[in-house]
Design a protein around this motif. Structure first.
Motif, PDB file in Angstrom:
ATOM      1  N   ALA A 166       0.809  -1.213   0.000  1.00 21.34           N
ATOM      2  CA  ALA A 166       0.000   0.000   0.000  1.00 21.34           C
ATOM      3  C   ALA A 166       0.841   1.262   0.000  1.00 21.34           C
ATOM      4  N   ASP A 167       2.045   1.174   0.557  1.00 25.09           N
ATOM      5  CA  ASP A 167       2.894   2.358   0.696  1.00 25.09           C
ATOM      6  C   ASP A 167       4.316   2.035   0.243  1.00 25.09           C
ATOM      7  N   PRO A 168       4.570   2.000  -1.062  1.00 26.42           N
ATOM      8  CA  PRO A 168       5.914   1.680  -1.570  1.00 26.42           C
ATOM      9  C   PRO A 168       6.988   2.651  -1.104  1.00 26.42           C
ATOM     10  N   GLU A 169       6.593   3.872  -0.719  1.00 30.17           N
ATOM     11  CA  GLU A 169       7.571   4.856  -0.251  1.00 30.17           C
ATOM     12  C   GLU A 169       8.209   4.424   1.068  1.00 30.17           C
ATOM     13  N   LEU A 170       7.627   3.425   1.729  1.00 30.62           N
ATOM     14  CA  LEU A 170       8.175   2.925   2.982  1.00 30.62           C
ATOM     15  C   LEU A 170       9.370   1.998   2.767  1.00 30.62           C
ATOM     16  N   LEU A 171       9.559   1.525   1.534  1.00 31.43           N
ATOM     17  CA  LEU A 171      10.575   0.507   1.279  1.00 31.43           C
ATOM     18  C   LEU A 171      11.995   0.920   1.672  1.00 31.43           C
ATOM     19  N   PRO A 172      12.456   2.155   1.429  1.00 29.73           N
ATOM     20  CA  PRO A 172      13.820   2.505   1.848  1.00 29.73           C
ATOM     21  C   PRO A 172      14.057   2.311   3.346  1.00 29.73           C
ATOM     22  N   ASP A 173      13.125   2.773   4.191  1.00 29.62           N
ATOM     23  CA  ASP A 173      13.279   2.562   5.632  1.00 29.62           C
ATOM     24  C   ASP A 173      13.176   1.083   5.971  1.00 29.62           C
ATOM     25  N   ALA A 174      12.254   0.379   5.310  1.00 30.75           N
ATOM     26  CA  ALA A 174      12.108  -1.055   5.566  1.00 30.75           C
ATOM     27  C   ALA A 174      13.364  -1.812   5.168  1.00 30.75           C
ATOM     28  N   THR A 175      14.006  -1.382   4.095  1.00 27.77           N
ATOM     29  CA  THR A 175      15.249  -2.028   3.664  1.00 27.77           C
ATOM     30  C   THR A 175      16.309  -1.946   4.756  1.00 27.77           C
ATOM     31  N   GLU A 176      16.458  -0.769   5.368  1.00 25.62           N
ATOM     32  CA  GLU A 176      17.447  -0.618   6.435  1.00 25.62           C
ATOM     33  C   GLU A 176      17.086  -1.493   7.635  1.00 25.62           C
ATOM     34  N   GLU A 177      15.799  -1.612   7.916  1.00 23.99           N
ATOM     35  CA  GLU A 177      15.396  -2.453   9.038  1.00 23.99           C
ATOM     36  C   GLU A 177      15.616  -3.934   8.735  1.00 23.99           C
ATOM     37  N   PHE A 178      15.352  -4.350   7.506  1.00 19.43           N
ATOM     38  CA  PHE A 178      15.645  -5.734   7.133  1.00 19.43           C
ATOM     39  C   PHE A 178      17.151  -5.991   7.222  1.00 19.43           C
ATOM     40  N   LEU A 179      17.953  -5.021   6.799  1.00 16.35           N
ATOM     41  CA  LEU A 179      19.404  -5.162   6.913  1.00 16.35           C
ATOM     42  C   LEU A 179      19.818  -5.320   8.373  1.00 16.35           C
TER      43      LEU A 179
END
Length: 412
Positions: A272-285
């Motif tokens: 629903a919110d693709p703009e969240l992916l950069p922050d989510a990427t850092e959290e997955f890392l």
């Protein structure tokens, strides 16, 4: 400064053991809470650093915590404990200042601006990999996408024949995902002469006839001192680019995809919110740290956490443990997609921080984006999925059999 203890706090800890692989976060949590700077008698003995600040301090202090081998003729890698006999990985197995001029070459190839030029290639490779499976409604998310994308990209970017990708992956995956001494590990080690011979052959071709690829850049570009890479160093640089490029991004993607399978609420949130992916990427890392830990060697006596470390002793910098330190991260054992700030150590710190961090982020984002757009209802068969047998060097899933609603190809 805390008082220095004269007796080592010895623990029965082996990051290559099945017990560790079965509970990486739990084992690290126990050490961090009870013996944050501990000595393990396994593999010749080594110190274990699990607190964020201790790991950061060591990673930034090359004079004290060296990445170099004990001697130039030492065949054993300084990066892992135990260290298999592999070609020197350059520039990470050099200390400054020798490492810095070589890093400038690799940094130029993988700087943010250079990676932006590579984005169309990465997105095309992801499209091709998804196209191969999208009509069937089933695939293995690891083998068909998470592994295939970085392997294809790395070999194509370097300028090598695409048919090498699968065999290179066998070498790299075998060395990091199986315990040292196991049959699978030894089979990977046995392929190293082939890997090195291929790299040398390709580098020699570029010397004779340079092309528009990364290999040509490495053999034709001059460093700050006016010299070019020696043949031995060029082999080490390419070897490291392949090692770092093939398995770590795949590891991160696989773990994130399993998490989103298990947490459909977070999956729906990202859709629903693709703009969240950069922050989510850092959290997955942070949470799914692809490289669990790497080694260093003490070059001069130093005190860390009340313990005296002596010259010649080996040290394990536990990135995955540092990323769960509650002194730095609130609720460290929870995935918080919009966590900010997020000062994780998954790409390392200091002079040896991963040169490929930018391209890894772009590849990861391209894979996650296309999977969530083109197979948003994917379902992983957990009974047929399994993780790496050894999680001591790298963490991840080896296989992720998956079904989803079939869709159309983007390319004919």
């Amino acid at each position: 400064m805390s008082a220095i203890r004269t007796e080592r706090p010895t623990v029965d800890f082996d990051h290559n053991s099945p017990e560790f692989s079965n509970d990486v976060a739990g084992q690290f949590r126990k050490l961090r809470e009870t013996h944050p700077v501990a000595w393990s008698p396994h593999h010749g003995g080594y110190w274990i650093l699990t607190r964020y600040e201790d790991v950061a301090r060591a990673a930034r202090d090359d004079e004290t915590f060296s990445s170099e081998r004990s001697s130039f003729d030492d065949p054993c890698s300084a990066l892992t404990i135990p260290g298999p006999e592999v070609h020197r990985q350059i520039p990470i197995e050099y200390d400054p200042p020798q490492s810095l001029s070589i890093r400038k070459l690799t940094n130029s190839l993988l700087a943010p601006k250079a990676v932006e030029h590579l984005r169309p290639m990465i997105e095309r490779i992801v499209e091709d990999c998804v196209d191969r499976v999208i009509e069937s409604g089933e695939c293995d998310l690891m083998l068909d996408i998470a592994v295939a994308v970085p392997a294809t990209f790395t070999i194509e970017w370097l300028g090598m024949p695409s048919e090498y990708a699968e065999r290179f992956q066998q070498v790299e995956h075998g060395m990091v995902s199986f315990p040292p001494g196991s049959p699978d590990f030894e089979r990977a080690i046995a392929l190293l002469p082939w890997k090195y011979a291929v790299i040398v052959e390709e580098l020699e071709k570029r010397k004779r006839e340079p092309r528009d690829d990364a290999l040509s850049y490495l053999v034709t570009e001059t460093m700050a001192d006016g010299n070019r890479l020696s043949d031995d160093d060029a082999l080490g640089v390419v070897s490291l680019l392949i090692s770092g490029g093939l398995d770590t991004t795949a590891s991160l993607a696989g773990q994130a995809l399993m998490y989103l399978h298990r947490r459909p609420d977070d999956r729906d949130r990202l859709i629903a919110d693709p703009e969240l992916l950069p922050d989510a990427t850092e959290e997955f890392l942070r949470f799914f740290c692809p490289v669990t830990a790497l080694g260093r060697t003490v070059r001069k006596a130093v005190e860390v956490g009340g313990q005296k470390l002596e010259p010649g002793e080996r040290v394990l910098l536990c990135w995955a443990a540092a990323n769960r330190d509650p002194e730095v991260f609130e609720n460290p054992d929870d995935v918080i997609l919009d966590r900010f700030p997020n000062r994780h150590q998954s790409f390392g710190l200091g002079s040896h921080r991963c040169s490929g961090s930018h391209v890894a982020r772009v590849q990861f984002a391209a894979m996650i984006t296309q999977i969530l757009e083109r197979m948003p209802d994917y379902r992983i068969d957990e009974e047929r999925s399994h993780t790496y047998p050894n999680q001591g060097v790298a963490s991840g899933w080896a296989q992720l059999p998956t079904t989803f609603t079939s869709g159309p190809r983007l390319r004919n």
